[in-house]
Design a protein around this motif. Structure first.
Motif, short mmCIF file in Angstrom:
data_model
loop_
_atom_site.label_atom_id
_atom_site.label_comp_id
_atom_site.label_asym_id
_atom_site.label_seq_id
_atom_site.Cartn_x
_atom_site.Cartn_y
_atom_site.Cartn_z
N SER A 1 38.21 66.90 49.65
CA SER A 1 37.54 67.40 48.45
C SER A 1 37.27 66.30 47.43
CB SER A 1 38.35 68.52 47.80
OG SER A 1 38.59 69.55 48.71
N GLN A 2 37.14 65.06 47.90
CA GLN A 2 36.84 63.97 46.98
C GLN A 2 35.61 63.21 47.45
OE1 GLN A 2 40.17 61.40 46.12
NE2 GLN A 2 41.62 63.11 46.01
N ALA A 3 35.06 62.44 46.55
CA ALA A 3 33.95 61.57 46.90
C ALA A 3 34.45 60.41 47.75
CB ALA A 3 33.29 61.03 45.63
N PRO A 4 33.60 59.86 48.59
CA PRO A 4 33.99 58.65 49.31
C PRO A 4 34.29 57.52 48.33
CG PRO A 4 31.97 59.58 50.21
CD PRO A 4 32.24 60.30 48.94
N LYS A 5 35.33 56.77 48.63
CA LYS A 5 35.73 55.65 47.78
C LYS A 5 35.48 54.35 48.54
CE LYS A 5 39.86 53.81 45.45
NZ LYS A 5 39.82 52.50 46.12
N LEU A 6 34.67 53.49 47.98
CA LEU A 6 34.33 52.24 48.65
C LEU A 6 35.53 51.31 48.69
CD1 LEU A 6 32.07 50.50 49.94
CD2 LEU A 6 31.58 49.63 47.63
N LEU A 7 35.85 50.82 49.88
CA LEU A 7 36.95 49.86 50.03
C LEU A 7 36.42 48.43 49.98
CD1 LEU A 7 38.89 51.58 52.96
CD2 LEU A 7 39.49 51.59 50.53
N PHE A 8 35.41 48.15 50.79
CA PHE A 8 34.76 46.83 50.81
C PHE A 8 33.44 46.93 51.56
CE2 PHE A 8 39.02 46.34 53.01
CZ PHE A 8 38.70 47.03 54.15
N HIS A 9 32.66 45.87 51.44
CA HIS A 9 31.45 45.79 52.23
C HIS A 9 31.15 44.35 52.61
CE1 HIS A 9 29.45 44.85 48.33
NE2 HIS A 9 28.52 44.29 49.07
N TYR A 10 30.38 44.22 53.67
CA TYR A 10 29.90 42.92 54.14
C TYR A 10 28.40 42.85 53.93
CZ TYR A 10 34.08 41.39 56.74
OH TYR A 10 35.32 40.94 57.09
N TYR A 11 27.94 41.78 53.31
CA TYR A 11 26.52 41.45 53.31
C TYR A 11 26.39 40.29 54.28
CZ TYR A 11 21.77 40.81 51.71
OH TYR A 11 20.41 40.73 51.66
N ASP A 12 25.89 40.58 55.47
CA ASP A 12 25.96 39.64 56.59
C ASP A 12 27.44 39.28 56.79
OD1 ASP A 12 22.84 38.18 55.59
OD2 ASP A 12 23.24 39.66 57.15
N LYS A 13 27.79 38.02 56.66
CA LYS A 13 29.20 37.63 56.84
C LYS A 13 29.94 37.51 55.51
CE LYS A 13 28.74 35.36 61.29
NZ LYS A 13 29.07 34.17 62.11
N ASP A 14 29.25 37.78 54.46
CA ASP A 14 29.84 37.66 53.12
C ASP A 14 30.64 38.91 52.79
OD1 ASP A 14 28.48 37.49 49.74
OD2 ASP A 14 30.39 36.83 50.56
N PHE A 15 31.96 38.73 52.66
CA PHE A 15 32.88 39.85 52.44
C PHE A 15 33.02 40.13 50.96
CE2 PHE A 15 36.24 42.68 53.32
CZ PHE A 15 37.29 42.43 52.44
N ASN A 16 32.95 41.42 50.58
CA ASN A 16 33.08 41.82 49.18
C ASN A 16 34.13 42.92 49.07
OD1 ASN A 16 30.52 40.49 47.77
ND2 ASN A 16 29.92 41.21 49.81
N ASN A 17 35.20 42.59 48.40
CA ASN A 17 36.32 43.52 48.26
C ASN A 17 36.21 44.25 46.93
OD1 ASN A 17 38.73 44.48 49.37
ND2 ASN A 17 39.94 43.16 48.08
N GLU A 18 36.46 45.57 46.93
CA GLU A 18 36.54 46.27 45.65
C GLU A 18 37.86 45.90 44.97
OE1 GLU A 18 34.03 48.44 44.25
OE2 GLU A 18 33.09 47.18 45.77
N ALA A 19 37.83 45.86 43.65
CA ALA A 19 38.98 45.36 42.89
C ALA A 19 40.23 46.19 43.14
CB ALA A 19 38.64 45.35 41.40
N ASP A 20 40.07 47.50 43.39
CA ASP A 20 41.24 48.36 43.52
C ASP A 20 41.59 48.66 44.97
OD1 ASP A 20 39.58 51.53 42.64
OD2 ASP A 20 39.02 49.87 43.98
N THR A 21 41.02 47.94 45.91
CA THR A 21 41.38 48.14 47.31
C THR A 21 42.72 47.48 47.58
OG1 THR A 21 39.07 48.22 48.01
CG2 THR A 21 40.70 47.71 49.70
#
Lengths: 111, 112
Positions: free
Chosen positions: B40-60
């Motif tokens: 019953s919650q919205a999806p929470k983004l953990l991280f994403h990759y733009y090509d090989k560039d890794f992007n971590n969310e601050a609260d992951t």
């Protein structure tokens, strides 16, 4: 901060129209999206609208965008039992790679 | 026809036992995402990759790691799962001109 708000629950009779509402905060959002999630499944993209549009129609779905009020709505015409699901509104924010989702509106369709 | 595939669909692991979830895509999109969704919650983004560039969310939490060995595959590693990590994990991709994200069916993780 960024925030997307939706009402949590909507109940409609089969054959009626459903209107799901959403408000967002980021006025720079370029695109806004509606997703559908059925129990135990992933999110299915239903439709999207570009921020310079007021309305978009796609078969039974009509999206209305009021940029001034930062209000987005999804209208489902002739609602069927198969439309029962959770509907998420999302705005693009913080760059082109990030979506901010609302908490979802659970649509229940009854005979 | 499957565009974003997640394996397994259901995963049971023990408290503290490392687990890896897999995602693959046939869309050739350059961006891949991992989300955590609790009931019953919205999806929470953990991280994403733009090509090989890794992007971590601050609260992951540091307990969550990711690997993307090539365009098609992305993995989510949970180093020491806790009971609070039980959730649905959703993989998504993006690469179209309207930046929409396409989701896989999800992996439901149970921690015993």
């Amino acid at each position: 901060g960024e925030d997307v708000e939706q009402s949590l629950f909507l109940s409609v009779r089969e054959g009626d129209s459903s209107v799901i509402n959403c408000t967002y905060t980021d006025s720079s959002s370029t695109y806004l999206y509606w997703y559908k999630q059925e129990p135990g499944a992933g999110l299915q993209l239903l439709t999207y609208i570009f921020s310079n549009m007021d309305m978009k129609q796609d078969q039974r779905l009509t999206v209305l965008l009021n940029k001034k009020d930062k209000h987005l709505s999804l209208r489902i015409a002739d609602t069927q039992t198969g439309d029962s699901a959770i509907y998420f509104c999302a705005e693009m924010s913080g760059g082109y790679n990030k979506l901010i989702f609302g908490a979802g509106t659970r649509l229940a369709v009854h005979p | 026809d499957a565009m974003v595939i997640q394996n397994p669909r259901y995963q049971v692991t023990q408290f503290g036992k490392p687990v890896t979830l897999s995602c693959s895509q046939t869309l050739n999109h350059n961006v891949m995402y991992w989300y955590q969704q609790k009931s019953s919650q919205a999806p929470k983004l953990l991280f994403h990759y733009y090509d090989k560039d890794f992007n971590n969310e601050a609260d992951t939490p540091d307990n969550f790691q990711s690997r993307r060995p090539n365009t098609s595959f992305c993995f989510l590693d949970i180093r020491s799962p806790g009971l609070g990590d039980a959730a649905m994990y959703l993989c998504a991709t993006s690469g179209g001109q309207t930046y929409e994200q396409y989701f896989g069916p999800g992996t439901r993780l149970t921690v015993t």
